[in-house]
Structure formats: structure tokens, C-alpha cells
Design an enzyme around this catalytic site. Structure first.
Site, short mmCIF file in Angstrom:
data_model
loop_
_atom_site.label_atom_id
_atom_site.label_comp_id
_atom_site.label_asym_id
_atom_site.label_seq_id
_atom_site.Cartn_x
_atom_site.Cartn_y
_atom_site.Cartn_z
N GLY B 14 0.84 -1.21 0.00
CA GLY B 14 0.00 0.00 0.00
C GLY B 14 0.86 1.24 0.00
N ARG B 75 0.99 -5.04 -5.81
CA ARG B 75 1.19 -6.32 -5.13
C ARG B 75 1.49 -7.36 -6.20
NH1 ARG B 75 -0.66 -4.94 0.04
NH2 ARG B 75 -2.10 -3.19 -0.10
N ASP B 106 4.98 -5.11 5.86
CA ASP B 106 5.14 -6.51 6.20
C ASP B 106 5.35 -7.42 4.97
OD1 ASP B 106 4.81 -8.29 8.60
OD2 ASP B 106 3.38 -9.21 7.20
N THR B 129 4.48 2.47 5.58
CA THR B 129 3.09 2.03 5.69
C THR B 129 2.38 2.94 6.68
OG1 THR B 129 1.65 0.35 6.68
CG2 THR B 129 3.94 0.28 7.32
N ASP B 131 0.16 2.14 8.68
CA ASP B 131 -0.40 1.40 9.82
C ASP B 131 0.46 1.41 11.08
OD1 ASP B 131 -2.72 0.72 8.49
OD2 ASP B 131 -1.84 -1.09 7.62
N ASP B 133 2.59 -0.67 12.04
CA ASP B 133 2.51 -1.98 12.66
C ASP B 133 3.76 -2.83 12.44
OD1 ASP B 133 2.15 -2.28 9.98
OD2 ASP B 133 0.46 -3.66 10.13
N ARG B 166 -25.55 14.67 17.05
CA ARG B 166 -25.51 13.32 16.49
C ARG B 166 -24.42 12.47 17.12
NH1 ARG B 166 -26.10 14.96 10.17
NH2 ARG B 166 -28.36 14.98 10.09
N ARG B 175 -6.32 -2.87 9.56
CA ARG B 175 -6.89 -4.21 9.47
C ARG B 175 -6.40 -5.09 10.61
NH1 ARG B 175 -7.14 -5.24 3.20
NH2 ARG B 175 -8.52 -3.43 3.20
N GLY B 189 -10.94 13.49 20.70
CA GLY B 189 -11.85 13.55 21.84
C GLY B 189 -12.97 12.55 21.75
N ALA B 190 -12.65 11.35 21.25
CA ALA B 190 -13.68 10.33 21.07
C ALA B 190 -14.18 9.80 22.42
CB ALA B 190 -13.13 9.18 20.23
#
Lengths: 325, 325, 325, 325
Positions: B14, B75, B106, B129, B131, B133, B166, B175, B189-190
């Protein structure tokens, strides 16, 4: 004509960037001209429930640059009934509000028009909606910001599209109007745009994707949500079926399009029509939307502003075709 | 150890913002140290297909600020086969490439590790990446930009959420990792965040929504796409069922998260590890990812960088709970 | 009327965001209509020096969103002489260029007008300048982006102004025109704006600063560089002298105002007039600037476009006064 | 150790993006742990003048994304005197404040250290300054946002620089520290950076400008305001003298660097240290700054945090040289 003393202001319907700039302008110019100002929260719903409070020039400090609306907004089923409107009128009387500035879109003005016929409260409207789908003004407050938000998002998606040679079907807002899709399609260099105002022809779309720049695998299609082929997912499904070798993706931009700091033009528009609305009430106008046409303030009766007669300039569709070569 | 003369560089997997800054750094520092440089388009797929071309310092002018990757990415199924890797090796030989810098995540490093075992081509990797990760680096190139893109989008949605009272369930990328959700959840601020690393407990989520700030109807939940309750739409459905009086909406941020101009930190990280990768090849390193740990350059064998052992700091989850009070 | 075969395109004068979108539109629409296209680097200077090269639709891929101009720009002293223009003409002939699209402002069109009188080369102009100071078009390419850049900067400065209770005198571009100052002043909630079109009255400014919102110490004044009191530093000096208890600061926004990704409106404007310019050349127009007035394409002879007759709408100045209450 | 009941919070010194996120975190986490919270406006100055008021979790709603500081900030000469500090102490007692969280930089902590020695009020500090020049934390709140603001501005200037083949000398903030210049210099692809930590060598600068990419006339030099050659204007003058054929321009970025929406990392940092500060007070800490080192919360006595011992990583300077090839 009774002398107006206290002007109520509220936002209604979907929120749009620049609504705060419009509220600020109404409150400040009403103060400038010697009126009292009453803020009404949550549109017609709050009017019925008595969410009214006094505002002054300081109530609107440091909000010109903020998205959303500090008065909040809502849709009201109650206001569609005579009983609801009677309650709203009683609240206005109770708080001595004797004129209104309504900031919103089609539904807001429909409500205002009926209310203005039933009760002796002059109402003037300001065009606040990202859709730009009102007659009586060249642009609505929020449209310019929304189209900048869209192209900012599409520019980001294009980075990925180019890197992966992908086709992206991107859905933008516009249930009844393709105006967001039209300008953002041109500005993002889209291969094609699909809008509610024209019949969606998926075969034609596929032909254009096939024939435009064969040597280029990354392509972008902008779809207005209100088009008649089932939306971006359905169109994406069709494109995948027809061109299984494309790496086709769908992206729904969604609610980010309503938010964000208003653009310069939206703040200027909101400031101009806010001042003009207060001056219009002072001068005896009622049941009119205040807009800007050809850079001049214009006044349009609510019944004409509401009708979705905004037409798509065919030259714009031609430009998309020419530049996708 | 043979003397390296020509370094090949490619991006794979990606795309991530800052990949261009990394490519620029590899090309410029290789030139600085006297190496030739070969660009390889479309990752392993392009290597197999011979999409190799000479690059010099001018090839990377004016790209440090651009999203995506000028080398494109893909890919490759073929590279997972011994035959594919043989073709790739032959292309490298044909173009006199005798070392590689692989920019990706990865999957990229898994491929590089196997290739490096089969053929005598030293490969060094850069963590590219969004992510974050990968073991062996505090941050990956693209992560900082992606989390800024997310909070920019959530700030916009919050304008609408506040204006309409809302509840928004917002899905962000991740993922296998909740790291994007974790930091953006704190920064936006979730009320709650939902991540793959912990079991999703919808009852607990609903209790938090019910008990947190009862006087406030606008709430935001950040969901990483990889969590195990079915994603944002399923969670939204559950919340709507439990709280029918909430005006609950779902938003999938999608592909905008991969694009955009890289942040300052991503450009600095990419520039640092790009230089370090070339110096590592010069010094005989191979089969290692170059990262930054505690602000120092670090070298991690591909087999350790690949394993998803990145752990979630429990203190971060606690912060979300405390600040949602 | 000779049949045109090859259209040359160049940018000249100060760069403006959207120039690339205009170049793209000219190249693509010329290709669409069957013309060859020649790019000319560095404006008239490059024309004289023979920096001409063939362009096709791919030459302008992925530039619509980029600031600056890929054709570069310059000011040319040589082109002001008959000898310089003769050299330029010879280069055009050598490269078979038989028509020109000039993207720029006042100086660009003055040069084009004289050149078009001396040589039989039809020239059409596109309004590319951030100053918006050309007759014959409601907006120039770059103006909308520039005013958004300005309010973005002023919003940031306002954060500091509010936090420290400071007065900020902010200078924006506009040597001969106050149009940037005017709209950004309204949009940034400035206390006052100072422009070249009106005589600067420092006493009046100080009175406004004194009387407007006495309870508020943070105030912003927007100054166009061309005003006649000596610029922002001189005005700041005066304000400091008069109000030593204010914490008064001066900020010159400078060159950031010319750069950046073009706004949606600037890209749409550039795309529209780019197509229209090619169609105009095809239809026999010459020595005209193509603009947009009241949302329709308009054609204005260079001699009228060049004159700085753009007037300031007095209603805008009144709005600044009203909203500063 | 007396039991703390009421925590006062204030911002002091130059404002920095993320201060509001820090205030929110302190207020919310203090509430979470059962403390009362008192807001103090305008730093030490407001403390002396009694600008104290009760805050609760709602006082900090919807501010996490806003630049500046809702508590305002100021520098106080009075607090440097024993009499001033006595007045401040009396105000704290009067409002029952028995602990403090001070958000600021060097000067703020110096004041806090002395105050904490004279009076029995535990004080904990949070690093809030764009300069990143405090020991005891890897990053200060505001630094990440400021460097993103700088590269955003330099990216815009680069558009103009490239279009006109200009050399730009750009001055960024940093009176005692080159850390803003260092990272933004790398991230903006600068030819050279000039910082206070090294002696400025104008001959060396000119040589680098001459030898780096001779075929490229557009070059950028980033200068920290505290360097010892007289600032950007003086350096610009020198470059113009040496290279009269360059089109050399100077730009001072100025106050925009302090404002703007905080980045994700700044919001996360502010949220983390805000929670940790309240927990530290609860646990008996005093006279310490709470920072983050190697991604873990750290506590540093004020006297060590204050000293400007932040060192420049020489590898960063080398990177600038390598990548300017």
C-alpha cells in the site's frame, strides 16, 4: 408596518460552513442598527420548545472561522403542523421577538413562507446549504467550502490512484443537485461526472473510460449521490463487471463535506447577506431570501427561492469531456 | 563482500505519504556516496517485468512534498513463486543492480527476506506504511500524516455532529492494528475507540455512551476496520437498536487516509532512514529494516520486523476513558 | 484569416495558483480541437531565448492541483524593445507557432497587445494574477486561492492575538489594488482595512481601534501593501505611539500568498477560460483577454483589460465597519 | 502531605498549539479523580489579579482542536518580585486552590520553581512551547504543529521559487534553539540551514549555494531567528552581494508559527501529560515537569527542565548536506 425591536435568528436544516459567519453578521449588524437580538437554538424545533436567549455582539466573538453552527440545527416535524407553528409563535411573542432571520435551505424557507402567511412576523432568509441548489442567489453559504473539501479529499485519493493505477468511483453530496459534482469534477480532473440532472448512461461511461487515455490506468469518476443508477457502489459494480482487469474502488466522501472552516468567499458571502438581511427587515422586507446575484444583493420571494430550478450549464459538461482527453 | 555499484530502489504494498521523500533520500544519498541508482516501477511486479530505469539526483527534484509514490506500487503474486523471483533476479542482473532498497511494509519485507536468502543481492528495507505496525521502528513512514488526515476529517464531522446532536461511528484504517484508531481517538476527543487488539464488547460501548456526559448528545466513536464486531456499520446498527432516540450516523473515512502531502515528521523520518539505508548497504548490512527507535537509527532483521508484535499501550486506552468523562 | 495549426502557451509576470490548471486546459483543449501545442518556458524571456518545446496531453498530467507554473515565469526587459520582440517572433516562426495563449496580468497583456500589433500572430490572454485587478473578468486565476491562504494565516495569528490580547497589523499583497485586503478583512473579522484606493487616515484608524469593543484588547487590521501611509511597519509604529499600552505587532504575510494548491474555484475558472481561449483562437479572436463575467465567458480587448479600473464596492467598506462593532 | 482538593491550571509565556488540549486533559482528569478545578486566566499576571474561576468538564468541551489558549497567557514582571508572588499566593488561598498545573516553557518553570520554594503549593509543569527547547521531554506541546505550519508555508514559497528560479532565505522561529529550523530544513528540502547552536559561516553558505546543483537556480535556505549573523535580512543582503545574478528574496514567517489547529501528535502528547500531571499531584509529586521520553511518562525537576541543554544531533546537519546534492 410596526417598528421592529427584536430580531430572532436561527439555523435550520443541514448545517453548512459559514452559518456561524452569517449568525455573527446578523447579530452584529442588528446591534449596529439598534435592534435587540434573540438567538434560537435548534431551528424550528427549538423555537417551539422555547430555546430562545438574548444575544449581543460578544456572543458571536471568534466564531467567523468555525464550521457548524453555534445555534445548532434540527429538522422539525412539529413545525409542519398548525399546532406546532402556533406554539412557535407563542414563544416568539413571549420573548418579544418581532422579526426573524432564517438561515437554511429549501425546507427552511418553505416553513418560513407558511409561517409568514399565518402570523404577522416578518421573516427574511439567508441561503445556507452546501448544495447551492437555491434560486435567487449565485452561490449559497457553504458551497464554496464544500467543493474545496471535496477536491482536497479527491487530491488525496488521486495520490493513491496514481500510485496503484486504480479507477476510483467517488460519491459526493447532492441528492437533487449535481452542482457539487460538476465543479469538483472539473477541478479534480475527473474522467467523467454523473449527476441527477441527466440520465445516467453506464454504457456511455464505460466507453469513455475505455477510450480516454488508454495509456493511463488511473481514472476518477465523480458521482453525485442523487443520480439514478443506484449510487457509486452500483456504478462501481458495473465498471468492475465490464473491466475486470481494472483495479476499481469506490469511495463515499460522506459527512466531512458539511464541516470545516469556511472559505474566504463563504465568510464574505455570509457577512454580506447577514448585513443585508437586517437592513431588509428594517426597510420592511418580508418573506424573501437575501442572496447575491452578479455580485449585487438580491431579494427573492421564498416561493421562488425554494423551487429547484437551478440549471446545469451544459458548457461545464462539455469541459469535463474536453479535458479528459 | 562484493563492492556494491548500483542500488535499485522500489516501493511495494500500500502506498504511504512520505514514500517520495524516502525515494528522494535514497537516490540523493546513493549519488552522494558514489553509487549508481536504478529506479524500479511497480514493486516486485515491475522488477519481474523489467520496469527498471536509471535515476539521478534530478529525478527526485520537487517530490519531497508529494503524496503517493513516483515509482508506483503494486502487489505481486508472481514474486511469491520461485519462478517469479528468478525472473526478478535476471532483470536485476541485466541492469547491473547489485543491491536493493525496498520501501514498504510486512509483505514487502517477507518477499525481500526470501529473495535475499535465494540470491546474493543485499536488500535493506525502509518502513513505509500508514499502519505503524512494524517492529523495529517507533514510527513508520506515513503514519504521522495519516493520523493528521484522520483528525482533520473527524474535526469536520464533529462540526456536523455538534450542530445536529448526532452520534458518529467513524471507521479508520487498520486491518490488524489499532494504532491509527488509538491516537486519533485520543486526539479527536472520542467517547470510545474500538480496535482489533481487544475483544469488542458492544454492551460495554453502549454503557459508556449512555453514562458519559448525559447532557451531551453529540458523541464520537472511532473504530479500526479490523475489529471483530463486524465493522462500523454493524456497530452503528447495534447502537441505533439500543438507542433509537440517538441520531446515529456511520462514516467510513476510506482511501483519503493514504494520500496527501507528508507531514514534517514523516519527511524527516523518510529522509533519515533513506540516508541510513544507503550507508547500511555500503557498510555491508543486508536483510534488515532500517528504522528509528528512541530517536536513533536501528537495524532489525526482516524476520523480526515482519512479525506483528506491536503492542497497545494500555495507558492510552485509559486516557480515552478518563477524558471522555 | 490563416488557419491556425500550432498554438504556443506561456505564463508571464508573477506566478499565481491555478496557472498550471490553465496550462493543462489550453494543452488538452488544443489537442481536442486538433491543434499542435508548443510550450514556452519563462514567458517572453524564454520566447526570445528559444525555450520552446512540443507538448501533448500527457505533458500536463497530474498538474491541475499544483501551485506555481510548470512553464516557469519571468519578467523580460528585452521584450519591451522592438529588437527583443523581433527575436521572439523569429523563434515562434522557427518552431511553427502561429498563435499564442498568454497567461498573466497587466504587464503580460501590454506586451501581448504591442506584439500583436507588430506581428501577425493572434494572441489571446488568460487572467492569471492573485491581485484580481483586471477589467474584463469578475475574478482572476489565483485570487480565490490567495484570499484563502491569507485567511488561513490570519486565523493562525488570531489564535495568538486572542491568547495574548494583542493588536496585529497584518500586511497582505496588493500594490495597486485593495481587493485582497478587502475580502480577507471581512472574512477575518478585522477591525479595519487599509487599501490603496482610499486615502489612509491614521487618526481615523486609531479612533476606530479605540472605540470598537473597548472590552476587547485583541484587534486585527489588514493592510494592503500599496496603501499610502508607508506600509504595515509604519502604521504599526503609529499605533504603538498612540496606544503604548497595547501589545501591538506587525506581520508581513509575504510570498506564501502566491503559492499553494489552487482552490476549486480557481481550477474551474482556469479550466473554463483555457478551453474558451482555444475556441476563441479557432474562431478568429485576437488581442483579447478571455474572462468570466456574471458566470459567462467574456472577451475584452487587451487595452481595456489592462487598465486598472477595478473599483472598490463601497458596501464592502461599510460591512467592515458594521461588523467591527 | 496534605490532601489536595482543588487544582489550579494556567498557561504562561508564548502560546502554543495544543495548550487547549492540555487544559482539557487537566480539567477532565482532575474531575475524573475527584478534584475541584480552578482556571486561572493570563498566567501569573492573572493569578496576582485574582482572575480565577471554577471549571468543570463542560468548560473544556470542543476545545481540543483549537489553537491558542482559552485561559489566555501573559508575561508577568510582578511575579518576579516577592511581593507579586505573595499576592498570587493570597489569591490562591482565597480561592482554595492547593495545587497548580503550569503549562508553559522555560520562564514559566523558573517562576514555578521559585514559587514552590517559597510557598507550600505543589506545582507540576507541562511543556508547552513551540521551540522544543526543554530538557526532560522528547517533544514539547506545540512543536509538531509549528513545524508542520512551517513546511506548509515553505511548500507554498517553493511554488513561487521554482516558477521564478529564485533563492529564498526564510526565517523561522527559534531565538535560542535551532530545532524548528533543523527539522523543517530537512523536510522542505533546503539547501542549507542556519541555527544558533553553530557559528554562522556566510562564506561556507555561499559556497554551498554556488556548488549545489549548478543547473538549478531555485534554492531555499532556512534560518533560525537566533543565529548570530544578523538574521535573514542580513544573510539575504550578503547573498545578494555575492551573487547579484541570483533573484534572492527574504521571507520572515513570523507569528503564523504559533497558531493553528494542533496536530494529532500534539493533541496526544498534551492529553497524556495532562492526565499524568494530575496523577502526579495526587501521588505527591511537586516542582517537576511531566514530559514524555522514549514514549514513557517522565518527571524532571524544574531546575533541570529549564536549562537549555538540548543538543543538536550532528547527523541531522549531515543529512541536510547529503540531500542538497
Amino acid at each position: 408596518m410596526t417598528q421592529i425591536k427584536n430580531i430572532g435568528v436561527f439555523t435550520s436544516g443541514g448545517d453548512a460552513p459559514g452559518m456561524n459567519a452569517a449568525i455573527r453578521s446578523v447579530v452584529r449588524s442588528a446591534t449596529y442598527y439598534g435592534f435587540d437580538v434573540t438567538g434560537i437554538r435548534r431551528g424550528y424545533e427549538g423555537m417551539i420548545n422555547g430555546e430562545l436567549f438574548a444575544m449581543d455582539r460578544k456572543s458571536v466573538s471568534n466564531i467567523i472561522q468555525r464550521g457548524g453552527t453555534i445555534l445548532k440545527t434540527a429538522r422539525s416535524e412539529q413545525f409542519k403542523t398548525p399546532e406546532g407553528r402556533k406554539l412557535a409563535y407563542e414563544q416568539l411573542k413571549k420573548h418579544n421577538v418581532d422579526a426573524l432571520v432564517a438561515i437554511g435551505g429549501d425546507g427552511t424557507f418553505t416553513g418560513a413562507r407558511i409561517f409568514g402567511q399565518e402570523y404577522d412576523i416578518p421573516v427574511v432568509g439567508l441561503p445556507g446549504t452546501i448544495d447551492n441548489d437555491l434560486s435567487g442567489t449565485d452561490f449559497t453559504i457553504g458551497y464554496d467550502t464544500a467543493i474545496n473539501t471535496v477536491i482536497d479529499a479527491v487530491d488525496k485519493i488521486r495520490d493513491t490512484a496514481e500510485s496503484h493505477d486504480r479507477v476510483f468511483i467517488i460519491e459526493v453530496m447532492g441528492r437533487d443537485s449535481g452542482l457539487i459534482a460538476l465543479r469538483t469534477g472539473i477541478a479534480s480532473g475527473a474522467e467523467a461526472i454523473i449527476i441527477p440532472e441527466t440520465k445516467t448512461d453506464l454504457n456511455n461511461l464505460c466507453e469513455r473510460l475505455e477510450h480516454s487515455r488508454k495509456d493511463k490506468l488511473s481514472k476518477i469518476v465523480i458521482v453525485a449521490e442523487g443520480e439514478d443508477a443506484g449510487g457509486a457502489f452500483e456504478i462501481g459494480r458495473h465498471v468492475k463487471e465490464r473491466f475486470p482487469h481494472y483495479d476499481t474502488r469506490v469511495s463515499i466522501l460522506g459527512h466531512i463535506q458539511r464541516g470545516g472552516r469556511p472559505s474566504c468567499m463563504d465568510r464574505v458571502l455570509a457577512s454580506r447577506v447577514g448585513v443585508a438581511a437586517v437592513e431588509a427587515l428594517r426597510d420592511g422586507h418580508r418573506n424573501e431570501m437575501v442572496g447575491v446575484i452578479h455580485n449585487e444583493i438580491s431579494y427573492t420571494p421564498f416561493e421562488h427561492a425554494c423551487k429547484h430550478t437551478v440549471e446545469i450549464n451544459p458548457a461545464f459538461l462539455k469541459i469535463v469531456e474536453i479535458l479528459a482527453i
